[in-house]
Write a protein that holds these residues in place. Sequence first.
Motif, PDB file in Angstrom:
ATOM      1  N   THR A   1       0.671  -1.184   0.124  1.00 48.17           N
ATOM      2  CA  THR A   1      -0.037   0.135   0.111  1.00 48.17           C
ATOM      3  C   THR A   1       0.910   1.291  -0.079  1.00 48.17           C
ATOM      4  O   THR A   1       1.933   1.403   0.032  1.00 48.17           O
ATOM      5  CB  THR A   1      -0.762   0.086   1.311  1.00 48.17           C
ATOM      6  OG1 THR A   1       0.003  -0.588   2.590  1.00 48.17           O
ATOM      7  CG2 THR A   1      -1.901  -0.822   1.306  1.00 48.17           C
TER       8      THR A   1
ATOM      9  N   CYS B   1       4.075   6.291  -9.121  1.00 48.30           N
ATOM     10  CA  CYS B   1       3.883   6.685  -7.675  1.00 48.30           C
ATOM     11  C   CYS B   1       3.250   5.403  -6.691  1.00 48.30           C
ATOM     12  O   CYS B   1       3.905   4.801  -5.600  1.00 48.30           O
ATOM     13  CB  CYS B   1       3.084   7.898  -7.234  1.00 48.30           C
ATOM     14  SG  CYS B   1       3.905   9.294  -7.848  1.00 48.30           S
ATOM     15  N   GLU B   2       2.427   4.674  -7.287  1.00 42.86           N
ATOM     16  CA  GLU B   2       1.782   3.538  -6.574  1.00 42.86           C
ATOM     17  C   GLU B   2       2.782   2.451  -6.450  1.00 42.86           C
ATOM     18  O   GLU B   2       2.936   1.621  -5.664  1.00 42.86           O
ATOM     19  CB  GLU B   2       0.464   3.136  -7.568  1.00 42.86           C
ATOM     20  CG  GLU B   2      -0.565   3.952  -7.257  1.00 42.86           C
ATOM     21  CD  GLU B   2      -1.971   3.683  -8.032  1.00 42.86           C
ATOM     22  OE1 GLU B   2      -2.892   4.023  -7.576  1.00 42.86           O
ATOM     23  OE2 GLU B   2      -1.587   2.950  -9.197  1.00 42.86           O
ATOM     24  N   ASP B   3       3.919   2.303  -7.503  1.00 42.60           N
ATOM     25  CA  ASP B   3       4.631   1.275  -7.538  1.00 42.60           C
ATOM     26  C   ASP B   3       5.737   1.558  -6.162  1.00 42.60           C
ATOM     27  O   ASP B   3       6.029   0.605  -5.576  1.00 42.60           O
ATOM     28  CB  ASP B   3       5.673   1.281  -8.976  1.00 42.60           C
ATOM     29  CG  ASP B   3       6.639   0.224  -8.688  1.00 42.60           C
ATOM     30  OD1 ASP B   3       6.182  -1.202  -8.633  1.00 42.60           O
ATOM     31  OD2 ASP B   3       7.800   0.464  -9.091  1.00 42.60           O
TER      32      ASP B   3
ATOM     33  N   LEU C   1       4.915   2.815  -3.326  1.00 46.97           N
ATOM     34  CA  LEU C   1       4.199   2.634  -2.381  1.00 46.97           C
ATOM     35  C   LEU C   1       4.463   1.061  -1.866  1.00 46.97           C
ATOM     36  O   LEU C   1       4.380   0.586  -0.793  1.00 46.97           O
ATOM     37  CB  LEU C   1       2.822   2.597  -2.504  1.00 46.97           C
ATOM     38  CG  LEU C   1       2.310   4.251  -2.400  1.00 46.97           C
ATOM     39  CD1 LEU C   1       0.681   4.256  -2.470  1.00 46.97           C
ATOM     40  CD2 LEU C   1       2.739   5.187  -1.260  1.00 46.97           C
TER      41      LEU C   1
ATOM     42  N   ARG D   1      -5.043  12.783  -4.863  1.00 44.13           N
ATOM     43  CA  ARG D   1      -4.856  11.430  -4.093  1.00 44.13           C
ATOM     44  C   ARG D   1      -4.379  11.451  -2.725  1.00 44.13           C
ATOM     45  O   ARG D   1      -3.192  11.812  -2.704  1.00 44.13           O
ATOM     46  CB  ARG D   1      -4.117  10.685  -4.950  1.00 44.13           C
ATOM     47  CG  ARG D   1      -4.674   9.948  -6.141  1.00 44.13           C
ATOM     48  CD  ARG D   1      -5.585   8.778  -6.000  1.00 44.13           C
ATOM     49  NE  ARG D   1      -4.918   7.882  -5.339  1.00 44.13           N
ATOM     50  CZ  ARG D   1      -4.166   6.790  -6.090  1.00 44.13           C
ATOM     51  NH1 ARG D   1      -4.342   6.676  -7.226  1.00 44.13           N
ATOM     52  NH2 ARG D   1      -3.403   5.722  -5.314  1.00 44.13           N
TER      53      ARG D   1
ATOM     54  N   LEU E   1      -1.657   9.113  -1.244  1.00 44.93           N
ATOM     55  CA  LEU E   1      -0.253   9.449  -1.891  1.00 44.93           C
ATOM     56  C   LEU E   1       0.472  10.872  -0.836  1.00 44.93           C
ATOM     57  O   LEU E   1       1.495  10.591  -0.829  1.00 44.93           O
ATOM     58  CB  LEU E   1      -0.249  10.139  -3.122  1.00 44.93           C
ATOM     59  CG  LEU E   1      -0.557   9.000  -4.166  1.00 44.93           C
ATOM     60  CD1 LEU E   1      -0.463   9.511  -5.895  1.00 44.93           C
ATOM     61  CD2 LEU E   1      -0.094   7.614  -4.186  1.00 44.93           C
TER      62      LEU E   1
END
Length: 412
Positions: free
Chosen positions: A8, A235-237, A239, A278, A281
């Motif tokens: 996450t 960015c999600e990667d 996390l 988001r 983030l």
Amino acid sequence: MSETTTGTGTTTARGPLGVVPRPRTSRAVPALEAARRGVRWLHESGIQSPTGGYHSWFDRTAEVYPFEYSEVTGYQVTLAAWLAARGDLTLREVALGDAERAVQWLAEAVQPVPGAFRCLDASAAVGRFAGKADRLYTFDAGIILQGLVAHHVATGSELARRTAVDTGEWLLGLVDAAGVVQPWPATAEAGRWQDAPGDWSTRPGVHHAKIGIGLAALGDLTGDERYTRAAVAVCEDALKLQLPSGRFVTNPDAGTTNIHPHCYAAEALWAVGTATDREDLVEASERATLWALAATDRHGLPPRRYGLDADGSIVAVRHPRVDGVAQVLRLAALHSAHGTHAAQRLLTALLERQVHAPGEPRADGGFAFGAGTDGTPLPHANVWVTAFAVQALVLAAGERRGTAVLDWRHLV
């Protein structure tokens, strides 16, 4: 302590840096003066080559400028747009004039294929840096992309816009659906990244989230959602490698963290999260910032490297990287934590590392790099350290509550 990965109304004052927020404390005065000196160094010392590219640093021992560096030239183009937006018309003219020459150098001198940029000026690259000269780093392209978009918005430059679109398209081909970024495409000159010595900068990692700022800015400019989706994906990667403590693992094999790429990831999450609403983030960026502040020692130094040994004890190397000091201070301002004791220690450490050498105009006012990995002092007046420091000092000097800190597109 064990860690596991998860998926996450203020008044203003006008000065050489333009409109700045009301100082929070008396320490804001020296911070702003140091920022002004840093800006003067960037504009007047000769660190920008006559060709338009920026040298990496001024070597005070050898009294030479090493190679012109594409990535740091991109930082300067973004910094110029930020300075221009602050309201001082004289500074705006100077900053954007320098940036225009830098954009022309990027688009004409170091772009072997549309959208990609050679890392260094190969003719001047020396020693261990020579092998990087022909690599077309995706990270560097992302930094440059952000500057190109900012310059187009500030000036209407069509060269900047065309080059930005080329760069965005080139980057999209090197970001997979999960947001994993290829460090550079293999060429006969650059080789494959898989064969390079292991290092955070030569592997896919959390630092690649920072290319998301340029991609998000291009998406905002063009309305093309492909760029925005890629910005969120990188960015999600990142996390996936953030621990519950907020720390980003920058070396997955060792489970350790280098503060410099840790901050790159936190910066990107703040900017892209702000751009796309988001909140998760932005919150992840805040946790990363609070971890870095908590890990800062009484001398104002965040750990250059940080890890845990087999029994869970902390192992930290604190040879100073002044770019890391500036980055953590800037993140503290972005998250309204610049009034903490840790942030004040960072501010002191940063001010102590500005070069004061009136008889040495090529160095005076720049910020020193700090030390090498082995602790060897590197007092060179450094371009990107100075860019980070200037922005950090201005942001840390002002009142923050309830106000926008800066346009996310201008986060250097």
